[in-house]
Design a protein around this motif. Structure first.
Motif, PDB file in Angstrom:
ATOM      1  N   ASN A  47     -32.202  43.203  53.945  1.00 25.17           N
ATOM      2  CA  ASN A  47     -32.074  41.832  54.442  1.00 25.17           C
ATOM      3  C   ASN A  47     -33.441  41.161  54.575  1.00 25.17           C
ATOM      4  N   ILE A  48     -33.407  39.819  54.534  1.00 23.75           N
ATOM      5  CA  ILE A  48     -34.600  39.041  54.849  1.00 23.75           C
ATOM      6  C   ILE A  48     -34.755  38.976  56.370  1.00 23.75           C
ATOM      7  N   TYR A  87     -27.109  38.976  62.765  1.00 26.51           N
ATOM      8  CA  TYR A  87     -25.830  39.001  62.053  1.00 26.51           C
ATOM      9  C   TYR A  87     -24.695  38.876  63.065  1.00 26.51           C
ATOM     10  N   THR A 109     -31.571  34.226  60.809  1.00 26.68           N
ATOM     11  CA  THR A 109     -31.332  34.563  59.403  1.00 26.68           C
ATOM     12  C   THR A 109     -31.152  33.294  58.580  1.00 26.68           C
ATOM     13  N   GLU A 110     -30.426  32.321  59.172  1.00 27.30           N
ATOM     14  CA  GLU A 110     -30.245  31.062  58.439  1.00 27.30           C
ATOM     15  C   GLU A 110     -31.572  30.331  58.281  1.00 27.30           C
ATOM     16  N   ASP A 117     -33.299  31.975  55.506  1.00 27.86           N
ATOM     17  CA  ASP A 117     -32.600  31.615  54.261  1.00 27.86           C
ATOM     18  C   ASP A 117     -33.096  30.264  53.749  1.00 27.86           C
ATOM     19  N   ASN A 118     -33.177  29.292  54.678  1.00 25.49           N
ATOM     20  CA  ASN A 118     -33.641  27.960  54.296  1.00 25.49           C
ATOM     21  C   ASN A 118     -35.103  27.987  53.863  1.00 25.49           C
ATOM     22  N   ARG A 147     -35.331  29.523  50.369  1.00 25.55           N
ATOM     23  CA  ARG A 147     -34.596  28.879  49.276  1.00 25.55           C
ATOM     24  C   ARG A 147     -35.518  27.876  48.582  1.00 25.55           C
TER      25      ARG A 147
END
Ligand code: FAD
Ligand code: UDP
Length: 392
Positions: free
Chosen positions: A36-37, A44, A200-201, A204-205, A208
């Protein structure tokens, strides 16, 4: 051809550098050995719906406005003031130890006398290291220092670090001072926030970006290695032409040639319970009577409205062994270990494209905000290095 960069590790150190370089036109290849990042910030959702921090509770707090502005471009945040209680002599009291804690542990007359004395010596709401109280010339204040040291710090610290408290860097205990007043927040930074949808989000951003190529489950040390005679970092045996930002442990990068840098680790036990809430605060510390140091209940942090479901985590401190199943969480910053780190740093200096960043690579007890600040500085240094300004 594009400018190329390598990043090892995708905690805050690696992710911020990857994103900053990608924004500046570098093509970034990133390796992360976990599946995972987000490094130690990974969050989670459990099957009961509770969002948890897999590697221990992470609260974002900072006085660095530019750091908060930077992370805010990848997530919304909500205000959150972290509060911790300690189970001491069978009573739950605020930690950091404050006037409410004094009221709970001493008779009303003794408590009044202690608080009056403290206020005559220190400004209201100041935060005083327990070592200052212990050394105070007034026997009553020194006595309180001794009480807090014995009940709050001595056993917790011995458990947490596996060494007598005298051998620890004094800065470690200064993280949790005694509060001269009623303020019961664990941190006193101006900004105390949590990412709305979790870390985590946010990561993710951040990651990306068309210029970022992230490889999970990829131990970089299977792909890169320092090559002493050329002073280059080799990628798959070929000298890499560009900056390499390394956020793992430096002893591992050099195959432990000078010995291993000691870390403290944790066994983290997660438990789901079919109740609304398990305990009255986000974290309850158990300095004295349990093998674990603290219990975190995540719902107090995520503010999720989930009836009859909660999740807690117990932290059991452990020794860290290189190559074992545990994670190197805390650098043990004794004089001896700092010297060993300096020796590794001397090796690193032979590699002009190698940039160290983060808690492991710099062997520092960094909080998240300090790591982000440092990663922004490292990114600027890379971007301003003339040899990287040309296209490769
Ligand atoms: P990490 O998050 O450890 O990321 C390093 C990454 O590099 C990891 O994902 C690792 O897998 C990867 N990696 C290493 N070697 C390799 C390799 N060879 N190949 C590929 N990948 C590799 N800070 C706060 O501000 N607030 C808190 O409340 C807080 N709570 C904490 C609680 C605990 C239990 C712990 C241990 C720390 C806490 N921290 C807190 C500190 C915070 O975790 C660190 O500041 C942060 O993790 C540092 O980010 P980093 O990127 O340097 O390291
Ligand atoms: N500490 C303690 N008792 C407590 C809380 C903290 O002895 O109730 C000491 C302990 O040595 C710990 C250090 O203060 O390692 C720093 O605490 P902090 O909560 O900052 O630790 P972290 O969240 O980084 O594990």
């Amino acid at each position: 051809m594009n400018k190329q960069a390598l990043v090892v590790g995708l905690g805050f150190a690696g992710a911020v550098v990857a994103r900053s370089l990608a924004d500046a036109g570098f093509t970034v290849t990133a390796f992360e050995k976990r599946p995972n990042i987000a490094g130690n910030m990974f969050e989670y959702e459990r099957s009961n719906g509770v969002r948890v921090h897999m590697y221990g509770p992470h609260i974002f707090h900072t006085d660095l406005k530019h750091v908060f502005n930077y992370v805010s471009s990848f997530s919304s945040f909500y205000p959150y003031s972290h509060r911790v209680l300690g189970m001491i002599d069978g009573v739950l009291v605020p930690i950091p130890y404050n006037f409410t804690s004094i009221d709970k542990h001493f008779s009303p007359s003794k408590a009044e006398s202690l608080k009056r004395k403290l206020l005559s010596e220190y400004p209201q709401d100041s935060r005083v290291p327990v070592s200052d109280l212990l050394r105070h010339s007034d026997p009553e204040i020194a006595g309180l220092g001794g009480f807090v040291f014995d009940k709050v710090f001595k056993n917790y610290t011995a458990k947490q670090w596996g060494t007598p408290v005298e051998e620890l860097d004094p800065a470690v205990l200064r993280r949790v001072p005694v509060v001269i007043g009623e303020d019961d927040r664990y941190f006193h930074d101006a900004i105390q926030m949590m990412p709305l949808m979790g870390y985590t989000e946010l990561f993710d951003n951040m990651l990306r970006h068309p210029n970022i190529h992230a490889h999970l489950n990829s131990d970089a040390l299977n792909r890169i290695r320092p090559h002493v005679s050329s002073g280059k970092i080799l990628l798959d045996g070929v000298p890499f032409q560009g900056p390499v930002c390394y956020t793992g442990s430096v002893d591992e990068l050099f195959d432990y040639v000078l010995g291993s840098l000691p870390y403290r680790s944790l066994e983290l036990h997660m438990e789901d319970h079919p109740v609304d809430l398990y305990q009255p605060a986000s974290v309850v510390n158990y300095p004295n009577d349990e093998a674990f140091t603290r219990i975190t209940e995540f719902k107090h942090m995520t503010l999720q409205d989930l009836p009859c479901a909660t999740t807690i985590m117990k932290e059991y401190p452990m020794d860290y062994q290189p190559g074992g199943r545990l994670i190197p969480f805390y650098p043990i910053q004794s004089d001896r270990n700092k010297k060993l780190y300096q020796d590794y740093l001397a090796l690193c200096e032979k590699y002009e494209d190698l940039f160290l960043c983060g808690r492991l690579a710099e062997y520092k007890y960094y909080n998240m905000d300090a790591v982000i600040d440092r990663a922004l500085t490292v990114s600027t240094r890379i971007k301003e290095t003339p040899r990287y300004e040309q296209e490769g």
